[in-house]
Design an enzyme around this catalytic site. Structure first.
Site, PDB file in Angstrom:
ATOM      1  N   ASP A 199      47.269   2.635  10.204  1.00 26.18           N
ATOM      2  CA  ASP A 199      48.560   3.274   9.900  1.00 26.18           C
ATOM      3  C   ASP A 199      49.500   3.269  11.111  1.00 26.18           C
ATOM      4  O   ASP A 199      49.998   4.319  11.532  1.00 26.18           O
ATOM      5  CB  ASP A 199      48.332   4.739   9.453  1.00 26.18           C
ATOM      6  CG  ASP A 199      47.328   4.872   8.329  1.00 26.18           C
ATOM      7  OD1 ASP A 199      47.290   3.988   7.463  1.00 26.18           O
ATOM      8  OD2 ASP A 199      46.586   5.878   8.322  1.00 26.18           O
ATOM      9  N   GLU A 241      52.320   4.863  -1.480  1.00 27.00           N
ATOM     10  CA  GLU A 241      52.195   5.657  -0.246  1.00 27.00           C
ATOM     11  C   GLU A 241      52.808   4.870   0.910  1.00 27.00           C
ATOM     12  O   GLU A 241      53.265   3.736   0.756  1.00 27.00           O
ATOM     13  CB  GLU A 241      50.733   5.990   0.059  1.00 27.00           C
ATOM     14  CG  GLU A 241      49.873   4.767   0.331  1.00 27.00           C
ATOM     15  CD  GLU A 241      48.383   5.086   0.497  1.00 27.00           C
ATOM     16  OE1 GLU A 241      47.968   6.229   0.333  1.00 27.00           O
ATOM     17  OE2 GLU A 241      47.634   4.125   0.786  1.00 27.00           O
TER      18      GLU A 241
END
Ligand code: FUB
Length: 380
Positions: A77, A284
């Site tokens: 991420d 997301e």
């Protein structure tokens, strides 16, 4: 495909792929020790002339694109930002949790954050060590997922999601005078925050916005009524898909200036992207950047594993879907950021090919370019 099924498939595929990566040294540092420097992901000099060997070895090594920046510690991420001409990456720090994979992502049981930095792609990537730990966040119980950072008021802000004591995802903020921390968390999470994957964009007029949200483990569908409903389900079929959430940040960057609102993502005819349209609907990992007066909202499609994007003339949308940026990577999750550094644009992303385990991911980068009409060229 569920997290679990995909995990099994990934392990089989990537045990082969792992062999193609070079070995590396440990790049992490224990809290309190000095920063560690990556010696991984370096391109070997092509010159074999013995007389020039020593000069060659003195040259800084280049960080090769599309290869893990670290190979014996797992980061995912990657939220990349440039502060004072230096590139900083704010990633999740993946660990072996021992928790059985499930669709809520309980196996992603991260406990701390490190900050990484790069002077340029001809030098090493530095792991500046632990910047914040779960045990120091009074309101948080578990799962420190994808973070982001911002700079304003001579202060650096680390935004991070975690489950609170009731197992509800909230978004917290921690501050530091240094981009690498250590960061001091606020006592409570940001009021009115929910779900996960915060991304903070600051516009040319110095106004900042937080984008957030994610389905399934990220709990976004449990907030459809504005209140947390543990039985809330995601829209289905021909219902409009849920968009990410946006809120203007207050001037102190510690709270929302207004009630968070849903961002609309529409197709080329102005119609909402539908829940059944899993190649295009938001799942997301929202990220917003600006290029030539256009705002770009990019995100993961989750179940179909693409990074896609939509464009708008307004930071709050509506955004019009434009296309794919990145094809599925090895591993269930895909998550990215886009940043301009020294005049070029870059996509930072992760995959799980090195470990073969979905929740032990490696970050990497590749260059990004635009077409003359402002659309983004998909990454090969
Ligand atoms: O790292 C945990 C979660 O996986 C992130 O919050 C999601 O975006 C996905 O990458």
């Amino acid at each position: 495909m569920s997290f679990f099924k995909k995990a099994v498939a990934t392990i089989m595929l990537s045990s082969l792929l792992t062999l193609s990566f070079s070995s590396c040294s440990n790049n992490s540092k224990a809290p309190g020790s000095t920063a560690a420097i990556s010696e991984v992901n370096t391109q070997e000099p092509a010159n074999t002339d013995k007389n020039s060997e020593s000069a060659e070895s003195d040259k800084p090594k280049a960080l090769e694109p599309n290869r893990p920046l670290f190979t014996d510690i797992f980061f995912a991420d990657p939220s990349a930002h440039v502060f004072n001409d230096k590139l900083y990456i704010y990633p999740s720090h993946d660990i072996d949790s021992g928790i059985q994979p499930n669709n809520d992502g309980d196996q992603y049981a991260m406990e701390d954050y490190h900050v990484l930095s790069i002077d340029d792609f001809n030098s090493a990537c530095i792991d500046n060590g632990q910047a914040l730990h779960l045990k120091d966040v009074p309101w948080a119980k578990r799962q420190m997922w994808a973070p982001d950072a911002a700079y304003k008021n001579n202060m650096y802000y680390l935004y991070f999601p975690a489950k609170d004591k009731e197992d509800i995802f909230r978004i917290g903020v921690a501050t530091s005078t240094s981009p690498t921390g250590p960061f001091k968390p606020e006592k409570s999470y940001i009021e009115r925050s929910f779900s996960m994957d915060p991304a903070v964009f600051t516009d040319d007029d110095n106004k900042s916005y937080m984008y957030f949200g994610g389905l399934w483990g990220g709990q976004l569908e449990k907030w459809k009524t504005g209140e947390y409903d543990s039985n809330g389900t995601a829209p289905q079929g021909s219902e409009p898909a849920l968009g990410p959430i946006v809120a203007s940040m207050s001037d102190d960057m510690l709270s929302f200036k207004e009630a968070p609102q849903e961002v609309s993502i529409v197709d080329e005819n102005g119609n909402p992207i539908l829940a059944s349209d899993e190649d295009r609907r938001f799942f997301e990992g929202a990220w917003v950047h600006k290029y030539n007066d256009n705002y770009y909202l990019s995100y993961s499609t989750g179940t179909t594993h693409y990074i896609v994007y939509a464009m708008s003339k307004n930071p709050k949308g509506p955004f019009t879907y434009k296309g794919k940026i990145l094809n599925p990577v090895k591993g269930w999750t895909t998550h990215h950021s886009i940043v301009q550094f020294k005049g070029k644009w870059y996509l930072f992303y992760h995959d799980a090919s090195l470990s073969g385990v979905d929740h032990k991911r490696s970050i990497m980068y590749t260059e990004l370019s635009y077409n003359s009409d402002g659309t983004i060229k998909p990454v090969n």
